[in-house]
Design a protein around this motif. Sequence first.
Motif, short mmCIF file in Angstrom:
data_model
loop_
_atom_site.label_atom_id
_atom_site.label_comp_id
_atom_site.label_asym_id
_atom_site.label_seq_id
_atom_site.Cartn_x
_atom_site.Cartn_y
_atom_site.Cartn_z
N GLY A 36 0.80 -1.21 0.00
CA GLY A 36 0.00 0.00 0.00
C GLY A 36 0.83 1.26 0.00
O GLY A 36 0.34 2.34 -0.38
N TYR A 270 -7.63 17.80 4.15
CA TYR A 270 -6.67 16.97 4.88
C TYR A 270 -6.62 17.38 6.36
O TYR A 270 -6.63 16.52 7.26
CB TYR A 270 -5.27 17.09 4.28
N ASP A 282 -2.49 7.14 8.84
CA ASP A 282 -2.03 6.52 7.60
C ASP A 282 -2.34 7.47 6.46
O ASP A 282 -3.40 7.37 5.82
CB ASP A 282 -2.71 5.17 7.38
N ARG A 285 -3.32 5.98 2.87
CA ARG A 285 -4.67 5.43 2.79
C ARG A 285 -5.70 6.56 2.86
O ARG A 285 -6.72 6.53 2.16
CB ARG A 285 -4.89 4.43 3.92
N LEU A 286 -5.44 7.55 3.72
CA LEU A 286 -6.37 8.66 3.88
C LEU A 286 -6.58 9.40 2.56
O LEU A 286 -7.71 9.67 2.14
CB LEU A 286 -5.82 9.62 4.95
N LEU A 288 -5.80 8.45 -0.60
CA LEU A 288 -6.21 7.66 -1.76
C LEU A 288 -7.62 7.09 -1.63
O LEU A 288 -8.22 6.70 -2.63
CB LEU A 288 -5.22 6.53 -1.99
N ARG A 289 -8.15 7.05 -0.42
CA ARG A 289 -9.46 6.45 -0.22
C ARG A 289 -10.55 7.46 0.10
O ARG A 289 -11.75 7.10 0.07
CB ARG A 289 -9.39 5.39 0.89
N ASP A 290 -10.19 8.69 0.41
CA ASP A 290 -11.21 9.69 0.70
C ASP A 290 -11.81 10.17 -0.63
O ASP A 290 -11.10 10.71 -1.49
CB ASP A 290 -10.60 10.86 1.47
N ARG A 291 -13.10 10.02 -0.80
CA ARG A 291 -13.74 10.33 -2.07
C ARG A 291 -13.64 11.82 -2.40
O ARG A 291 -13.46 12.19 -3.57
CB ARG A 291 -15.20 9.89 -2.03
N VAL A 294 -10.10 12.49 -3.68
CA VAL A 294 -9.88 11.93 -5.01
C VAL A 294 -10.64 12.73 -6.07
O VAL A 294 -10.10 13.05 -7.14
CB VAL A 294 -10.31 10.45 -5.04
#
Length: 321
Positions: A36, A270, A282, A285-286, A288-291, A294
Amino acid sequence: MPLLDSAPAAAGPAVHPPAAGRTRLLVDLVRLVRPGHWAKSLLVVPVPLLDAPSWHPAGLARLGWSVLAFVLAACAVYVGNDVADRHRDRHHPVKRHRPVAAGRVPVPLAYAWCLVLLVLLALVLAAGLTGPAWPVLAYLVLNVCYSRGLKHVPLVEAGVVALGFVLRAVQGYLAVGAAVSAWLLLTVFAGCLLLIVGKRRQELLDGGVAHRPALRGWSVELAGHLLQLTSVLAVTAGLVWLSTEAPFDPYGEAAMLLSAPFVLYLMSRYLQLALVRRAGGDPVRLLLRDRAVVAAALLWAAALGALLTAAQFPALIAALP
């Protein structure tokens, strides 16, 4: 005469088939190199493409090998650090589940795995596939110094980790043959330092200082102030790069003005996730996964892509009705 007891015997320890045990071990070895986190190199090493005067197959090939080289180097560092920090990691609510800290991967096997990664890296560098490779070697030396003592020095250790990302970007510049942009490197350094400070703040909240001695020189309040400082530096450096050194001429000021709302939103989002929702532990992960992150990043990239097309192909724009 009493009847024979027909109840089943007490269950002994579960015996797992050897194949299942080997599969679990292989999974743990993969987890040990943290796939990851490979996104760090996948995102940072190609950053100099934003400054490259032209994209050519040889430069792109060297860039791809440079990404692989830094992934291998980082994987070896992850394994080495997990072995060195295994005792402290057992005091952390999340890190105690890492394969070495949890005892699922023996220390000798972890060292052997690290050696395999270093041999693969040496083969890539010896073949000259990355072009000049001193940033990768500097990264390894920097991390040896980090493991031997710098990681225990408050504040300095965060700067050392951020410097590792700057070396990734420098490697990208060398691979594509572009002139190094000081403002872009400063943006990378400040942005990475921002994420590291957010991570340190969350570590203080989650596990205290037992698993990371350098945190004794930190406090939640200090981390909050440093988040403000590094966020301002990252935003300022990035906007200055867009208006001066980025390849948007003659639309440099337009690129800066267009980017300002996206940059401010992404930074605010952020900080909201890190300070309000306590999700900064993390950062990869925060982000890349927060819609929301992105979606905003994709819209920003599309807007800058359109502006870059206008700057690089003026004849195409002039032909539009």
